[in-house]
Design a protein around this motif. Structure first.
Motif, mmCIF file in Angstrom:
data_model
loop_
_atom_site.group_PDB
_atom_site.id
_atom_site.type_symbol
_atom_site.label_atom_id
_atom_site.label_comp_id
_atom_site.label_asym_id
_atom_site.label_seq_id
_atom_site.Cartn_x
_atom_site.Cartn_y
_atom_site.Cartn_z
ATOM 1 N N ASP A 27 0.826 -1.198 0.000
ATOM 2 C CA ASP A 27 0.000 0.000 0.000
ATOM 3 C C ASP A 27 0.865 1.255 0.000
ATOM 4 O OD1 ASP A 27 -1.865 1.967 0.256
ATOM 5 O OD2 ASP A 27 -2.628 1.334 2.208
ATOM 6 N N LEU A 28 1.058 1.833 -1.189
ATOM 7 C CA LEU A 28 1.744 3.119 -1.325
ATOM 8 C C LEU A 28 0.740 4.177 -1.766
ATOM 9 C CD1 LEU A 28 5.076 2.005 -3.067
ATOM 10 C CD2 LEU A 28 4.587 2.252 -0.628
ATOM 11 N N ALA A 29 -0.525 3.963 -1.388
ATOM 12 C CA ALA A 29 -1.600 4.885 -1.776
ATOM 13 C C ALA A 29 -2.242 5.573 -0.583
ATOM 14 C CB ALA A 29 -2.667 4.137 -2.574
ATOM 15 N N SER A 30 -2.365 4.873 0.543
ATOM 16 C CA SER A 30 -3.061 5.429 1.710
ATOM 17 C C SER A 30 -2.139 6.334 2.500
ATOM 18 C CB SER A 30 -3.561 4.296 2.615
ATOM 19 O OG SER A 30 -4.432 3.441 1.907
ATOM 20 N N SER A 31 -2.574 7.571 2.708
ATOM 21 C CA SER A 31 -1.744 8.548 3.412
ATOM 22 C C SER A 31 -1.897 8.354 4.915
ATOM 23 C CB SER A 31 -2.128 9.972 3.015
ATOM 24 O OG SER A 31 -1.195 10.902 3.537
ATOM 25 N N VAL A 32 -1.197 7.371 5.434
ATOM 26 C CA VAL A 32 -1.186 7.064 6.863
ATOM 27 C C VAL A 32 0.270 6.951 7.302
ATOM 28 C CG1 VAL A 32 -3.399 5.856 6.793
ATOM 29 C CG2 VAL A 32 -1.287 4.577 6.402
ATOM 30 N N GLN A 33 0.478 6.991 8.598
ATOM 31 C CA GLN A 33 1.825 6.777 9.088
ATOM 32 C C GLN A 33 1.961 5.363 9.629
ATOM 33 O OE1 GLN A 33 3.014 7.755 13.095
ATOM 34 N NE2 GLN A 33 1.551 9.433 13.087
ATOM 35 N N PRO A 34 3.157 4.785 9.551
ATOM 36 C CA PRO A 34 3.338 3.448 10.118
ATOM 37 C C PRO A 34 3.244 3.509 11.637
ATOM 38 C CG PRO A 34 5.453 4.381 9.468
ATOM 39 C CD PRO A 34 4.400 5.333 8.981
ATOM 40 N N ASN B 42 1.831 24.362 3.908
ATOM 41 C CA ASN B 42 3.080 23.820 4.453
ATOM 42 C C ASN B 42 3.574 22.621 3.655
ATOM 43 O OD1 ASN B 42 4.148 25.373 6.462
ATOM 44 N ND2 ASN B 42 3.322 24.182 8.151
ATOM 45 N N CYS B 43 2.655 21.812 3.199
ATOM 46 C CA CYS B 43 2.997 20.608 2.441
ATOM 47 C C CYS B 43 1.803 20.283 1.562
ATOM 48 C CB CYS B 43 3.313 19.460 3.394
ATOM 49 S SG CYS B 43 3.776 17.926 2.579
ATOM 50 N N GLN B 44 1.769 20.869 0.361
ATOM 51 C CA GLN B 44 0.590 20.783 -0.491
ATOM 52 C C GLN B 44 0.329 19.329 -0.900
ATOM 53 O OE1 GLN B 44 -0.543 20.302 -3.898
ATOM 54 N NE2 GLN B 44 -2.522 21.077 -3.220
ATOM 55 N N ASN B 45 -0.908 18.939 -0.776
ATOM 56 C CA ASN B 45 -1.302 17.586 -1.140
ATOM 57 C C ASN B 45 -2.048 17.631 -2.480
ATOM 58 O OD1 ASN B 45 -1.992 14.856 -1.030
ATOM 59 N ND2 ASN B 45 -3.793 15.212 0.265
ATOM 60 N N PRO B 46 -1.521 16.979 -3.557
ATOM 61 C CA PRO B 46 -0.461 15.964 -3.564
ATOM 62 C C PRO B 46 0.889 16.427 -4.122
ATOM 63 C CG PRO B 46 -1.727 15.773 -5.550
ATOM 64 C CD PRO B 46 -2.310 16.957 -4.810
ATOM 65 N N VAL C 281 1.101 -3.394 -6.162
ATOM 66 C CA VAL C 281 1.454 -2.119 -5.541
ATOM 67 C C VAL C 281 0.343 -1.111 -5.830
ATOM 68 C CG1 VAL C 281 3.125 -0.221 -5.414
ATOM 69 C CG2 VAL C 281 3.926 -2.566 -5.831
ATOM 70 N N GLU C 282 -0.226 -0.535 -4.786
ATOM 71 C CA GLU C 282 -1.270 0.477 -4.944
ATOM 72 C C GLU C 282 -0.653 1.877 -4.870
ATOM 73 O OE1 GLU C 282 -4.374 0.314 -5.641
ATOM 74 O OE2 GLU C 282 -4.973 -1.768 -5.266
ATOM 75 N N VAL C 283 -0.947 2.709 -5.889
ATOM 76 C CA VAL C 283 -0.529 4.111 -5.910
ATOM 77 C C VAL C 283 -1.734 4.945 -6.339
ATOM 78 C CG1 VAL C 283 1.885 3.555 -6.406
ATOM 79 C CG2 VAL C 283 0.289 3.975 -8.299
ATOM 80 N N ARG C 284 -1.595 6.266 -6.348
ATOM 81 C CA ARG C 284 -2.681 7.155 -6.765
ATOM 82 C C ARG C 284 -2.272 7.936 -8.014
ATOM 83 N NH1 ARG C 284 -5.712 4.697 -3.799
ATOM 84 N NH2 ARG C 284 -6.458 5.362 -1.752
ATOM 85 N N ALA C 285 -3.099 7.899 -9.049
ATOM 86 C CA ALA C 285 -2.927 8.816 -10.176
ATOM 87 C C ALA C 285 -3.388 10.200 -9.729
ATOM 88 C CB ALA C 285 -3.752 8.344 -11.369
ATOM 89 N N LEU C 286 -2.759 11.247 -10.241
ATOM 90 C CA LEU C 286 -3.012 12.597 -9.732
ATOM 91 C C LEU C 286 -4.412 13.114 -10.009
ATOM 92 C CD1 LEU C 286 0.325 14.570 -10.305
ATOM 93 C CD2 LEU C 286 -0.500 13.400 -8.255
ATOM 94 N N ASP C 287 -5.110 12.534 -10.986
ATOM 95 C CA ASP C 287 -6.452 13.056 -11.251
ATOM 96 C C ASP C 287 -7.445 12.721 -10.135
ATOM 97 O OD1 ASP C 287 -6.633 10.367 -11.799
ATOM 98 O OD2 ASP C 287 -7.703 10.613 -13.699
ATOM 99 N N VAL C 288 -7.050 11.841 -9.204
ATOM 100 C CA VAL C 288 -7.875 11.592 -8.020
ATOM 101 C C VAL C 288 -8.045 12.875 -7.211
ATOM 102 C CG1 VAL C 288 -7.911 10.381 -5.788
ATOM 103 C CG2 VAL C 288 -7.268 9.149 -7.874
ATOM 104 N N ARG D 59 1.108 9.820 -7.190
ATOM 105 C CA ARG D 59 1.466 10.120 -5.802
ATOM 106 C C ARG D 59 1.698 8.815 -5.052
ATOM 107 N NH1 ARG D 59 -2.255 11.926 -0.826
ATOM 108 N NH2 ARG D 59 -2.467 9.647 -0.848
ATOM 109 N N PHE D 60 2.906 8.685 -4.516
ATOM 110 C CA PHE D 60 3.201 7.611 -3.581
ATOM 111 C C PHE D 60 3.001 8.142 -2.163
ATOM 112 C CE2 PHE D 60 6.230 7.036 -7.122
ATOM 113 C CZ PHE D 60 6.019 5.723 -7.487
ATOM 114 N N THR D 61 2.616 7.275 -1.239
ATOM 115 C CA THR D 61 2.736 7.601 0.181
ATOM 116 C C THR D 61 3.605 6.533 0.837
ATOM 117 O OG1 THR D 61 0.688 6.440 0.721
ATOM 118 C CG2 THR D 61 0.538 8.795 0.312
ATOM 119 N N LEU D 62 4.305 6.929 1.873
ATOM 120 C CA LEU D 62 5.348 6.081 2.433
ATOM 121 C C LEU D 62 4.936 5.319 3.679
ATOM 122 C CD1 LEU D 62 8.299 8.644 2.077
ATOM 123 C CD2 LEU D 62 7.649 6.823 0.490
#
Length: 461
Positions: free
Chosen positions: A98-105, A238-242, A406-413, A427-430
């Motif tokens: 999961d490199l799509a969900s913007s969560v922290q480990p 501060n950190c524009q998403n995405p 591997v799950e990622v997000r295309a920017l048009d989301v 957009r990847f999330t780590l």
């Protein structure tokens, strides 16, 4: 399973030079578990033997083992020793990376919350207070979280901290307070999808503004303001998403000047994770009469707690509180009680430091994989924005990743459903992979995908 692990005396000495010895030993053993030098269900060395090997007291080892048990790494078994309970086996090989969900480990947050729950369970007075309705938090919550913000540099002594069930409710509440159906609200061309859901529900018209390396395009913004009435603009400076753009101070000041000139408000979303060296005090600090500041603990501690907060201009403060009140009568303060106890614990900063180190590691690892194939991306916090070359279509690339689990997000989301997306990127999330090992496995999959992409000669947009 008996132990064959031996502590590295030199590494222990280095760790002990900056912290108490029992904490240094706990960190040394954590690293050994995370690096699979100590395996699941393996027994730790006998306390006396480890104390002799490191030339420390038996009590120091006892405290280290107790700390590790609190953090969920080990468990003591009466008469049998202490055993590793954290399982780092490669069970994830058949799972989606999961490199799509913007969560922290999770770096120990669950252990902190477990101890907060245990502490709360023994405080019947505090529990009884939490079981009653309270419009915007108990007095101790207001006092604690206001002081916490002041310690971070916020000049919010006169403001009430408005508690929400996550920042999404904060966005909805601010828009609902400020706008009527049919009003126009501006936003960055690519932005958080939850903003569009809130606007659709409130029947608010939205219009995207392009973003460049300095921030939102002010010329386009002003041209819109000259032809129609704009109620507000939603930004993540501060950190524009995405895109990971960080607004320049000059751009923020110019935006603020336009908000005064054309009488629109600024909704400043500061949810996205920033490494400490990249975070700065919000624009709200300079213009608390024009800016609504939105934040939460989702990307810094846990999204599941649903603990968000906002600071509103004083003249609008009670109206926003009333709007939250209309949606859920009263926000559950149990979550904020647990979070307050977590923030007061010694372990909170330890977990935050671990998170910082892990994010830096993951940024460097993904950057290294991309660089092997002469690709580059914008890195900030948990998110990574990869603007694709012209011969690669983002939907094709996302499909290739998906075919390799591997799950990622295309920017048009992140674009408005009513406007065409002019960006072509991923957009990847780590934070999705739960462990270092799972993340490294995800990187091996990413490397395979990039190799295959470069081998394709017939990829078109």
């Amino acid at each position: 399973m008996d132990t064959i692990w031996q502590a590295d005396c030199e590494q222990f000495s280095q760790l002990a030079s900056t912290q108490p010895k029992y904490m240094a030993l706990a960190e040394l053993i954590e690293q050994a578990i995370d690096n699979k030098q100590l395996a699941f269900e393996q027994r730790l060395p006998a306390q006396r033997a480890l104390a002799d090997a490191l030339q420390i007291t038996h009590g120091t080892v006892t405290r280290a083992y107790e700390l590790l048990e609190q953090r969920g790494y080990v468990q003591a078994k009466l008469g049998a020793g202490t055993y590793v309970t954290k399982n780092n086996s490669l069970h994830h090989q058949m799972q989606i990376s999961d490199l799509a969900s913007s969560v922290q480990p999770l770096m120990g947050q669950e252990s902190i919350i477990a101890r907060a729950m245990q502490s709360l369970a023994h405080s019947h007075t505090d529990l009884s207070e939490l079981l009653t309705y309270k419009l915007n938090g108990l007095p101790r919550h207001q006092s604690f979280f206001r002081d916490w913000l002041i310690q971070r540099g916020f000049a919010c002594e006169k403001h009430e901290v408005i508690f929400t069930q996550g920042a999404q409710q904060g966005i909805y509440s601010c828009l609902s307070t400020l706008c009527d159906p049919g009003d126009v609200v501006l936003h960055e061309a690519l932005t958080y999808p939850g903003f569009f859901k809130a606007c659709k529900s409130l029947q608010i018209h939205t219009k995207g503004i392009p973003v460049n390396s300095e921030g939102i395009d002010l010329a386009v913004l002003e041209s819109i303001c000259q032809t129609q009435s704009v109620k507000a603009i939603y930004i993540t400076p501060n950190c524009q998403n995405p895109t990971n753009v960080r607004y320049s101070e000059a751009r923020l000041q110019a935006l603020l000047a336009l908000s005064r000139k054309y009488h629109f408000f600024i909704l400043e979303d500061d949810v996205n994770y920033c490494l400490p060296e990249n975070w700065r005090l919000p624009l709200w600090q300079q213009a608390p009469d024009r800016v609504f500041y939105l934040a939460s603990f989702s990307k810094y501690f846990s999204g599941g707690l649903r603990a968000g907060y906002l600071l509103a201009p004083l003249l609008w403060q009670q109206q926003v509180i009333n709007t939250v009140h209309a949606q859920c009568w009263s926000v559950s303060m149990t979550n904020f009680e647990l979070l307050m106890r977590a923030l007061q614990s010694k372990e909170y900063q330890y977990v935050q430091t671990k998170l910082e180190d892990e994010i830096r590691y993951r940024q460097a690892a993904l950057n290294s994989v991309l660089a092997q194939f002469s690709f580059s991306a914008e890195f900030q916090g948990l998110n990574v924005c990869w603007q694709l070359p012209a011969n690669l279509n983002m939907h094709y690339v996302a499909a290739q990743f998906k075919s390799h689990q591997v799950e990622v997000r295309a920017l048009d989301v992140f674009s408005s459903p009513s406007e065409a997306c002019e960006d072509n990127g991923i957009r990847f999330t780590l934070g999705g992979p739960a462990t270092r090992e799972a993340f490294n496995f995800a990187m091996s999959r990413v490397e395979v995908v990039l190799q295959e992409l470069l081998m394709q000669s017939d990829v078109v947009i």
